[in-house]
Motif scaffolding. Structure first.
Motif, mmCIF file in Angstrom:
data_model
loop_
_atom_site.group_PDB
_atom_site.id
_atom_site.type_symbol
_atom_site.label_atom_id
_atom_site.label_comp_id
_atom_site.label_asym_id
_atom_site.label_seq_id
_atom_site.Cartn_x
_atom_site.Cartn_y
_atom_site.Cartn_z
ATOM 1 N N LEU A 1 -114.967 58.513 -29.982
ATOM 2 C CA LEU A 1 -115.858 57.476 -30.511
ATOM 3 C C LEU A 1 -117.037 58.118 -31.226
ATOM 4 C CD1 LEU A 1 -116.118 55.102 -27.398
ATOM 5 C CD2 LEU A 1 -114.909 54.623 -29.534
ATOM 6 N N PRO A 2 -117.589 57.430 -32.214
ATOM 7 C CA PRO A 2 -118.827 57.937 -32.814
ATOM 8 C C PRO A 2 -119.921 58.003 -31.740
ATOM 9 C CG PRO A 2 -117.929 56.112 -34.093
ATOM 10 C CD PRO A 2 -117.117 56.204 -32.831
ATOM 11 N N ALA A 3 -120.774 58.990 -31.840
ATOM 12 C CA ALA A 3 -121.842 59.168 -30.848
ATOM 13 C C ALA A 3 -122.657 57.895 -30.666
ATOM 14 C CB ALA A 3 -122.743 60.324 -31.248
ATOM 15 N N SER A 4 -122.822 57.143 -31.723
ATOM 16 C CA SER A 4 -123.610 55.905 -31.650
ATOM 17 C C SER A 4 -122.941 54.844 -30.771
ATOM 18 C CB SER A 4 -123.844 55.342 -33.051
ATOM 19 O OG SER A 4 -122.602 55.038 -33.669
ATOM 20 N N GLN A 5 -121.646 54.983 -30.510
ATOM 21 C CA GLN A 5 -120.921 54.009 -29.695
ATOM 22 C C GLN A 5 -120.645 54.491 -28.273
ATOM 23 O OE1 GLN A 5 -117.330 52.924 -31.725
ATOM 24 N NE2 GLN A 5 -118.407 52.028 -33.467
ATOM 25 N N GLU A 6 -120.727 55.806 -28.053
ATOM 26 C CA GLU A 6 -120.375 56.355 -26.741
ATOM 27 C C GLU A 6 -121.176 55.731 -25.605
ATOM 28 O OE1 GLU A 6 -118.745 60.902 -27.394
ATOM 29 O OE2 GLU A 6 -120.796 60.603 -26.715
ATOM 30 N N ARG A 7 -122.486 55.700 -25.744
ATOM 31 C CA ARG A 7 -123.321 55.210 -24.633
ATOM 32 C C ARG A 7 -123.046 53.756 -24.308
ATOM 33 N NH1 ARG A 7 -128.076 58.527 -24.045
ATOM 34 N NH2 ARG A 7 -128.603 57.419 -22.158
ATOM 35 N N GLY A 8 -122.853 52.927 -25.332
ATOM 36 C CA GLY A 8 -122.552 51.518 -25.093
ATOM 37 C C GLY A 8 -121.224 51.352 -24.369
ATOM 38 N N GLU A 9 -120.239 52.100 -24.786
ATOM 39 C CA GLU A 9 -118.923 52.044 -24.133
ATOM 40 C C GLU A 9 -119.015 52.593 -22.711
ATOM 41 O OE1 GLU A 9 -115.047 50.836 -23.984
ATOM 42 O OE2 GLU A 9 -116.488 50.475 -25.595
ATOM 43 N N PHE A 10 -119.768 53.678 -22.544
ATOM 44 C CA PHE A 10 -119.942 54.310 -21.233
ATOM 45 C C PHE A 10 -120.475 53.302 -20.219
ATOM 46 C CE2 PHE A 10 -122.627 56.603 -18.188
ATOM 47 C CZ PHE A 10 -121.750 57.565 -17.720
ATOM 48 N N ARG A 11 -121.418 52.499 -20.623
ATOM 49 C CA ARG A 11 -122.056 51.535 -19.718
ATOM 50 C C ARG A 11 -121.100 50.438 -19.255
ATOM 51 N NH1 ARG A 11 -127.055 51.882 -23.605
ATOM 52 N NH2 ARG A 11 -128.124 53.623 -22.605
ATOM 53 N N LYS A 12 -119.984 50.276 -19.927
ATOM 54 C CA LYS A 12 -118.995 49.260 -19.547
ATOM 55 C C LYS A 12 -118.092 49.718 -18.404
ATOM 56 C CE LYS A 12 -118.595 47.481 -24.270
ATOM 57 N NZ LYS A 12 -117.647 47.337 -25.409
ATOM 58 N N TYR A 13 -118.032 51.022 -18.163
ATOM 59 C CA TYR A 13 -117.123 51.563 -17.160
ATOM 60 C C TYR A 13 -117.690 51.426 -15.753
ATOM 61 C CZ TYR A 13 -114.433 53.804 -20.894
ATOM 62 O OH TYR A 13 -113.670 54.049 -21.998
ATOM 63 N N PRO A 14 -116.794 51.367 -14.755
ATOM 64 C CA PRO A 14 -117.272 51.393 -13.365
ATOM 65 C C PRO A 14 -117.904 52.756 -13.061
ATOM 66 C CG PRO A 14 -114.848 51.340 -13.453
ATOM 67 C CD PRO A 14 -115.351 51.248 -14.862
ATOM 68 N N LEU A 15 -118.713 52.795 -12.041
ATOM 69 C CA LEU A 15 -119.484 53.989 -11.694
ATOM 70 C C LEU A 15 -118.607 55.229 -11.521
ATOM 71 C CD1 LEU A 15 -122.160 55.338 -10.990
ATOM 72 C CD2 LEU A 15 -121.879 54.491 -8.655
ATOM 73 N N GLU A 16 -117.509 55.126 -10.806
ATOM 74 C CA GLU A 16 -116.642 56.296 -10.592
ATOM 75 C C GLU A 16 -116.163 56.886 -11.912
ATOM 76 O OE1 GLU A 16 -115.868 58.057 -7.907
ATOM 77 O OE2 GLU A 16 -117.062 56.786 -6.589
ATOM 78 N N LYS A 17 -115.784 56.028 -12.840
ATOM 79 C CA LYS A 17 -115.328 56.484 -14.157
ATOM 80 C C LYS A 17 -116.491 57.107 -14.922
ATOM 81 C CE LYS A 17 -112.075 56.254 -17.435
ATOM 82 N NZ LYS A 17 -110.763 56.824 -17.321
ATOM 83 N N GLN A 18 -117.699 56.540 -14.779
ATOM 84 C CA GLN A 18 -118.872 57.119 -15.428
ATOM 85 C C GLN A 18 -119.122 58.537 -14.919
ATOM 86 O OE1 GLN A 18 -122.113 54.390 -14.759
ATOM 87 N NE2 GLN A 18 -121.591 53.175 -16.567
#
Length: 161
Positions: free
Chosen positions: A36-53
């Motif tokens: 993903l583009p760096a600008s999208q990584e953090r937004g997508e990251f926040r959607k994952y459950p904690l273990e996946k993060q």
């Protein structure tokens, strides 16, 4: 030694682990995320459950040169909610190189989000995990990080249990 020098040393250490383990490619399950583009990584990251993060954070810290530590801020922002998963990972993950990125989340947490230092079980676990490390370099780096956690000044109005 300044904090930036220490961070560079840890980054080099993690890069060395990457080379010594023969891990040159990102694990397949994370390729889509890191493409993903760096600008999208953090937004997508926040959607994952904690273990996946936590998995993504460890991948970012160990497979990239230089390592990416930005995800630690998102995990730390979860405060007390993140502590059980982080402690579990510290206890069960046999890779000593993964302990520094996890401990770094605790460092960020105590500095900006949640002061857990009065929670005996948390502090006992951190101290036990660090003191039981076999590799001298990793142990010394984690001891230094633990000292930073312990020496962080209490903040007025900070949430302390």
């Amino acid at each position: 030694m300044t904090n930036s020098c220490r961070l560079v040393m840890v980054a080099l250490m993690l890069c060395g682990l990457n080379i010594s383990c023969g891990a040159e490619e990102i694990p397949p399950e994370y390729k889509n995320f890191f493409s993903l583009p760096a600008s999208q990584e953090r937004g997508e990251f926040r959607k994952y459950p904690l273990e996946k993060q936590i998995d993504i954070h460890l991948t970012a810290a160990t497979y990239f040169r230089p390592p990416k530590f930005g995800f630690s801020y998102d995990i730390a922002a979860r405060g007390q909610e993140a502590i059980p998963a982080l402690l579990s990972r510290l206890k069960t993950d046999s890779a000593e190189a993964h302990r520094w990125p996890i401990l770094y989340v605790f460092r960020v947490m105590v500095k900006f989000n949640y002061d857990f230092r009065d929670e005996k079980e948390v502090m006992d676990t951190l101290k036990t995990v660090v003191s039981s490390m076999k590799d001298q370099f990793y142990r010394e780096e984690n001891e230094r990080l633990l000292k930073e956690i312990l020496s962080e000044p209490k903040k007025e109005g900070a949430h302390v249990p």
